[in-house]
Design a protein around this motif. Structure first.
Motif, PDB file in Angstrom:
ATOM      1  N   PRO A  15       0.836  -1.203   0.000  1.00 28.69           N
ATOM      2  CA  PRO A  15       0.000   0.000   0.000  1.00 28.69           C
ATOM      3  C   PRO A  15       0.872   1.255   0.000  1.00 28.69           C
ATOM      4  O   PRO A  15       1.909   1.313   0.622  1.00 28.69           O
ATOM      5  CB  PRO A  15      -0.809  -0.116   1.292  1.00 28.69           C
ATOM      6  CG  PRO A  15      -0.085  -1.094   2.135  1.00 28.69           C
ATOM      7  CD  PRO A  15       0.685  -1.985   1.211  1.00 28.69           C
ATOM      8  N   VAL A  16       0.447   2.241  -0.734  1.00 26.85           N
ATOM      9  CA  VAL A  16       1.145   3.518  -0.801  1.00 26.85           C
ATOM     10  C   VAL A  16       0.649   4.385   0.347  1.00 26.85           C
ATOM     11  O   VAL A  16      -0.549   4.482   0.588  1.00 26.85           O
ATOM     12  CB  VAL A  16       0.881   4.205  -2.159  1.00 26.85           C
ATOM     13  CG1 VAL A  16       1.537   5.569  -2.215  1.00 26.85           C
ATOM     14  CG2 VAL A  16       1.334   3.324  -3.299  1.00 26.85           C
ATOM     15  N   ALA A  17       1.606   4.996   1.053  1.00 25.82           N
ATOM     16  CA  ALA A  17       1.231   5.850   2.180  1.00 25.82           C
ATOM     17  C   ALA A  17       0.489   7.077   1.677  1.00 25.82           C
ATOM     18  O   ALA A  17       0.676   7.523   0.551  1.00 25.82           O
ATOM     19  CB  ALA A  17       2.481   6.267   2.940  1.00 25.82           C
ATOM     20  N   GLU A  18      -0.338   7.602   2.528  1.00 29.26           N
ATOM     21  CA  GLU A  18      -1.024   8.845   2.214  1.00 29.26           C
ATOM     22  C   GLU A  18       0.024   9.925   2.004  1.00 29.26           C
ATOM     23  O   GLU A  18       1.052   9.935   2.684  1.00 29.26           O
ATOM     24  CB  GLU A  18      -1.956   9.238   3.364  1.00 29.26           C
ATOM     25  CG  GLU A  18      -3.131   8.300   3.547  1.00 29.26           C
ATOM     26  CD  GLU A  18      -4.102   8.360   2.366  1.00 29.26           C
ATOM     27  OE1 GLU A  18      -4.333   9.464   1.832  1.00 29.26           O
ATOM     28  OE2 GLU A  18      -4.601   7.300   1.983  1.00 29.26           O
ATOM     29  N   PRO A  19      -0.210  10.853   1.086  1.00 25.89           N
ATOM     30  CA  PRO A  19       0.792  11.894   0.818  1.00 25.89           C
ATOM     31  C   PRO A  19       1.217  12.674   2.067  1.00 25.89           C
ATOM     32  O   PRO A  19       2.397  12.948   2.249  1.00 25.89           O
ATOM     33  CB  PRO A  19       0.107  12.800  -0.198  1.00 25.89           C
ATOM     34  CG  PRO A  19      -0.876  11.917  -0.889  1.00 25.89           C
ATOM     35  CD  PRO A  19      -1.335  10.935   0.167  1.00 25.89           C
ATOM     36  N   ALA A  20       0.291  13.011   2.935  1.00 26.09           N
ATOM     37  CA  ALA A  20       0.636  13.779   4.142  1.00 26.09           C
ATOM     38  C   ALA A  20       1.515  12.953   5.072  1.00 26.09           C
ATOM     39  O   ALA A  20       2.488  13.466   5.632  1.00 26.09           O
ATOM     40  CB  ALA A  20      -0.630  14.233   4.861  1.00 26.09           C
ATOM     41  N   ALA A  21       1.188  11.674   5.230  1.00 19.91           N
ATOM     42  CA  ALA A  21       1.981  10.800   6.097  1.00 19.91           C
ATOM     43  C   ALA A  21       3.372  10.592   5.510  1.00 19.91           C
ATOM     44  O   ALA A  21       4.382  10.588   6.234  1.00 19.91           O
ATOM     45  CB  ALA A  21       1.275   9.465   6.293  1.00 19.91           C
ATOM     46  N   GLU A  22       3.444  10.426   4.214  1.00 18.44           N
ATOM     47  CA  GLU A  22       4.736  10.230   3.555  1.00 18.44           C
ATOM     48  C   GLU A  22       5.589  11.500   3.659  1.00 18.44           C
ATOM     49  O   GLU A  22       6.794  11.433   3.897  1.00 18.44           O
ATOM     50  CB  GLU A  22       4.535   9.845   2.086  1.00 18.44           C
ATOM     51  CG  GLU A  22       5.807   9.576   1.326  1.00 18.44           C
ATOM     52  CD  GLU A  22       6.603   8.374   1.808  1.00 18.44           C
ATOM     53  OE1 GLU A  22       7.729   8.200   1.312  1.00 18.44           O
ATOM     54  OE2 GLU A  22       6.142   7.622   2.675  1.00 18.44           O
ATOM     55  N   THR A  23       4.965  12.647   3.523  1.00 22.80           N
ATOM     56  CA  THR A  23       5.685  13.911   3.654  1.00 22.80           C
ATOM     57  C   THR A  23       6.252  14.049   5.059  1.00 22.80           C
ATOM     58  O   THR A  23       7.412  14.437   5.232  1.00 22.80           O
ATOM     59  CB  THR A  23       4.751  15.097   3.328  1.00 22.80           C
ATOM     60  OG1 THR A  23       4.311  14.962   1.974  1.00 22.80           O
ATOM     61  CG2 THR A  23       5.444  16.434   3.512  1.00 22.80           C
TER      62      THR A  23
END
Length: 131
Positions: A15-23
């Motif tokens: 699964p790809v992390a949510e953009p905010a979490a990845e940031t």
């Protein structure tokens, strides 16, 4: 071999992390890397101080820092920072000074070319680090 029912070796991609979490993860990693670079630089500078003042090889300077850190339960970058402050004229706490003398090899005073030209006796040894 890949079966006909699963054309890819990994049928379910991670699964790809949510953009905010990845940031936020990347920002935290960036902070950690900056801190590591700063700590590494401080340790390297302290090794240089010990190498010059104690007239020892760099690996012995690192070994001394590591031993002091382990024996005093003070983190290595903190020990290194204290050594740098001491090199700039600050007093070295007694515990660190004792551990420093214990960690550095006892070396006889050496004479540098400058000492010989000046006709002075050099008293540089592990005691020189205490200055």
């Amino acid at each position: 071999m890949v079966s006909s029912t699963h054309p890819h070796p990994h049928p379910h991609p991670a699964p790809v992390a949510e953009p905010a979490a990845e940031t936020e993860r990347l920002r935290a990693e960036k902070r950690q890397l900056r801190q590591a670079l700063t700590s590494h630089a401080v340790v390297d500078q302290a090794i240089g101080v010990l190498t010059v003042r104690g007239r020892i090889e760099p690996y012995r300077g690192f070994t001394a820092l590591r031993e002091i850190s382990q024996h005093t339960n003070i983190k290595l970058p903190v020990v290194a920072e204290q050594i740098l402050k001491h090199a700039r004229g600050a007093a070295l706490p007694g515990l660190l000074l004792r551990e420093l003398h214990a960690a550095l090899p006892a070396t006889p005073p050496t004479r540098t070319p400058t000492d010989i030209r000046a006709g002075a006796r050099s008293v540089v040894s592990t005691a020189a680090v205490a200055r």
